[in-house]
Scaffold this motif. Sequence first.
Motif, PDB file in Angstrom:
ATOM      1  N   LEU A   1       9.667  23.702 -54.434  1.00 49.28           N
ATOM      2  CA  LEU A   1       9.441  23.189 -53.087  1.00 49.28           C
ATOM      3  C   LEU A   1      10.752  22.815 -52.392  1.00 49.28           C
ATOM      4  O   LEU A   1      10.951  23.110 -51.208  1.00 49.28           O
ATOM      5  CB  LEU A   1       8.515  21.968 -53.145  1.00 49.28           C
ATOM      6  N   GLY A   2      11.653  22.161 -53.132  1.00 47.52           N
ATOM      7  CA  GLY A   2      12.928  21.779 -52.536  1.00 47.52           C
ATOM      8  C   GLY A   2      13.753  22.983 -52.119  1.00 47.52           C
ATOM      9  O   GLY A   2      14.375  22.986 -51.043  1.00 47.52           O
ATOM     10  N   PHE A   3      13.763  24.010 -52.950  1.00 46.12           N
ATOM     11  CA  PHE A   3      14.537  25.215 -52.649  1.00 46.12           C
ATOM     12  C   PHE A   3      13.973  25.934 -51.421  1.00 46.12           C
ATOM     13  O   PHE A   3      14.716  26.321 -50.511  1.00 46.12           O
ATOM     14  CB  PHE A   3      14.534  26.131 -53.864  1.00 46.12           C
ATOM     15  N   VAL A   4      12.652  26.112 -51.379  1.00 47.53           N
ATOM     16  CA  VAL A   4      12.020  26.818 -50.259  1.00 47.53           C
ATOM     17  C   VAL A   4      12.177  26.029 -48.971  1.00 47.53           C
ATOM     18  O   VAL A   4      12.539  26.584 -47.917  1.00 47.53           O
ATOM     19  CB  VAL A   4      10.532  27.070 -50.569  1.00 47.53           C
ATOM     20  N   LEU A   5      11.915  24.723 -49.010  1.00 46.77           N
ATOM     21  CA  LEU A   5      12.038  23.904 -47.800  1.00 46.77           C
ATOM     22  C   LEU A   5      13.477  23.850 -47.312  1.00 46.77           C
ATOM     23  O   LEU A   5      13.730  23.849 -46.096  1.00 46.77           O
ATOM     24  CB  LEU A   5      11.521  22.491 -48.073  1.00 46.77           C
TER      25      LEU A   5
ATOM     26  N   LEU B   1      17.686  18.761 -49.060  1.00 43.95           N
ATOM     27  CA  LEU B   1      18.833  18.458 -48.196  1.00 43.95           C
ATOM     28  C   LEU B   1      20.082  19.229 -48.629  1.00 43.95           C
ATOM     29  O   LEU B   1      20.836  19.738 -47.789  1.00 43.95           O
ATOM     30  CB  LEU B   1      19.102  16.954 -48.212  1.00 43.95           C
ATOM     31  N   GLN B   2      20.300  19.317 -49.953  1.00 42.98           N
ATOM     32  CA  GLN B   2      21.472  20.041 -50.442  1.00 42.98           C
ATOM     33  C   GLN B   2      21.346  21.536 -50.152  1.00 42.98           C
ATOM     34  O   GLN B   2      22.309  22.182 -49.700  1.00 42.98           O
ATOM     35  CB  GLN B   2      21.632  19.797 -51.949  1.00 42.98           C
ATOM     36  N   THR B   3      20.180  22.103 -50.398  1.00 44.09           N
ATOM     37  CA  THR B   3      19.968  23.529 -50.138  1.00 44.09           C
ATOM     38  C   THR B   3      20.074  23.834 -48.652  1.00 44.09           C
ATOM     39  O   THR B   3      20.576  24.892 -48.250  1.00 44.09           O
ATOM     40  CB  THR B   3      18.586  23.956 -50.666  1.00 44.09           C
ATOM     41  N   ARG B   4      19.606  22.920 -47.823  1.00 44.20           N
ATOM     42  CA  ARG B   4      19.717  23.100 -46.367  1.00 44.20           C
ATOM     43  C   ARG B   4      21.174  23.234 -45.948  1.00 44.20           C
ATOM     44  O   ARG B   4      21.532  24.138 -45.172  1.00 44.20           O
ATOM     45  CB  ARG B   4      19.073  21.916 -45.650  1.00 44.20           C
ATOM     46  N   GLU B   5      22.047  22.348 -46.446  1.00 44.12           N
ATOM     47  CA  GLU B   5      23.465  22.401 -46.070  1.00 44.12           C
ATOM     48  C   GLU B   5      24.121  23.682 -46.554  1.00 44.12           C
ATOM     49  O   GLU B   5      24.915  24.303 -45.837  1.00 44.12           O
ATOM     50  CB  GLU B   5      24.194  21.179 -46.644  1.00 44.12           C
ATOM     51  N   LYS B   6      23.804  24.097 -47.783  1.00 48.50           N
ATOM     52  CA  LYS B   6      24.399  25.326 -48.311  1.00 48.50           C
ATOM     53  C   LYS B   6      23.906  26.551 -47.553  1.00 48.50           C
ATOM     54  O   LYS B   6      24.657  27.516 -47.350  1.00 48.50           O
ATOM     55  CB  LYS B   6      24.073  25.462 -49.802  1.00 48.50           C
TER      56      LYS B   6
ATOM     57  N   ASN C   1      24.477  33.166 -52.479  1.00 46.77           N
ATOM     58  CA  ASN C   1      25.511  32.140 -52.352  1.00 46.77           C
ATOM     59  C   ASN C   1      24.997  30.721 -52.552  1.00 46.77           C
ATOM     60  O   ASN C   1      25.798  29.815 -52.775  1.00 46.77           O
ATOM     61  CB  ASN C   1      26.177  32.258 -50.970  1.00 46.77           C
ATOM     62  N   ILE C   2      23.698  30.526 -52.457  1.00 50.51           N
ATOM     63  CA  ILE C   2      23.172  29.182 -52.693  1.00 50.51           C
ATOM     64  C   ILE C   2      22.523  29.062 -54.062  1.00 50.51           C
ATOM     65  O   ILE C   2      22.092  27.971 -54.451  1.00 50.51           O
ATOM     66  CB  ILE C   2      22.139  28.786 -51.605  1.00 50.51           C
ATOM     67  N   ALA C   3      22.454  30.173 -54.812  1.00 47.38           N
ATOM     68  CA  ALA C   3      21.786  30.133 -56.119  1.00 47.38           C
ATOM     69  C   ALA C   3      22.524  29.215 -57.097  1.00 47.38           C
ATOM     70  O   ALA C   3      21.907  28.404 -57.794  1.00 47.38           O
ATOM     71  CB  ALA C   3      21.680  31.547 -56.689  1.00 47.38           C
ATOM     72  N   LEU C   4      23.865  29.339 -57.150  1.00 48.58           N
ATOM     73  CA  LEU C   4      24.631  28.542 -58.105  1.00 48.58           C
ATOM     74  C   LEU C   4      24.556  27.043 -57.803  1.00 48.58           C
ATOM     75  O   LEU C   4      24.285  26.246 -58.714  1.00 48.58           O
ATOM     76  CB  LEU C   4      26.088  29.015 -58.134  1.00 48.58           C
ATOM     77  N   PRO C   5      24.772  26.614 -56.558  1.00 50.23           N
ATOM     78  CA  PRO C   5      24.590  25.184 -56.274  1.00 50.23           C
ATOM     79  C   PRO C   5      23.172  24.703 -56.545  1.00 50.23           C
ATOM     80  O   PRO C   5      22.961  23.568 -56.981  1.00 50.23           O
ATOM     81  CB  PRO C   5      24.931  25.073 -54.784  1.00 50.23           C
TER      82      PRO C   5
END
Length: 330
Positions: free
Chosen positions: A117-121, A208-213, A244-248
């Motif tokens: 859910l966090g990743f998708v959102l 929030l972290q995934t959003r920024e990346k 590019n966001i997979a690793l973070p």
Amino acid sequence: MSPQARFIVKNVIRVITLLFAVSVITFALATMAPIDPVEAYAGSENHLPQEQLDLIAAKWGWDLPPIQRYLNWIGGVFTGDWGVSVIYHRPVIDVVGERFLTSLALMGTAWILSGILGFVLGIICGLRQNSLADKIIKGFCLVLAAAPTFWLALLALMLFSVFLGWFPTGLAAPAGMRAEDVTLGMRLHHLFLPALVLSVTGIAQITLQTREKTIEARLSDYALFARARGESGSQFVRRHVLRNIALPAITLQFGSISEIFGGSVLAEQVFSYPGIGNAAVVAALRGDIPLLLGVALVAALFVFVGNMTANILYGVVDPRVRAGSEAIDG
């Protein structure tokens, strides 16, 4: 020595050092705690003569010096004997094993839910920056990030269990039923609410972290070049954003294992869920040092394995990380 062998030896040394340090610190803190194990065992209102209390202390080894007690315990650990739980009167390794499996279902469900859910959102918010959906999701996550786990658990318990009656108020199965009579549906019914509460604590940070990346990847030079070449939205997300966001995301997801474990202690207390976190609290309050040490070792090993798994996956997702690690080891 091959890189694989060096990796194994290095991590074996690390985990042994970690477990030893955890056991020493846990034993020292438990010994210095203002809890008399004899009084906790016999009850604060007991009227036993001093001779009986001395016999209780001698039975459990509480009359020995702390260093001797620790050496006796760690000597037993090397032979597979983790001691006997003062509360449950059963081998610690059996109690911890049963409780850990119960907690693993709770933590695993919450961990997967929070990650997906966090990743998708996060991707949705990053691709639709400053939209209404982005503002709503971001605001909701900021509120959740500041909310304590036990407070969310209490609210969920009062709303969904007490007022609405959709879920049971606690335990991992209906009270009074034999284990062989409990169905999978019953266990999932008892599991859903605490797992949902526990996952919410991790969703906010991952979103929030995934959003920024995602925003960084969307506004980068290579993204603009891909847009100029005429790549479609799905191709752009698959080839550039996700890569590019997979690793973070992996870093954050596996780094949240310790937070999930810590949150499970509070969630299990509120929902009376019979997991390893609940056992740790009871052991600490009643001076059950062997059980507390067993829980601490399993918790440390659990978090270590999660972090090591993340390190392995780093190299799978981005070969540059593996190459850099091998260069440093070499």
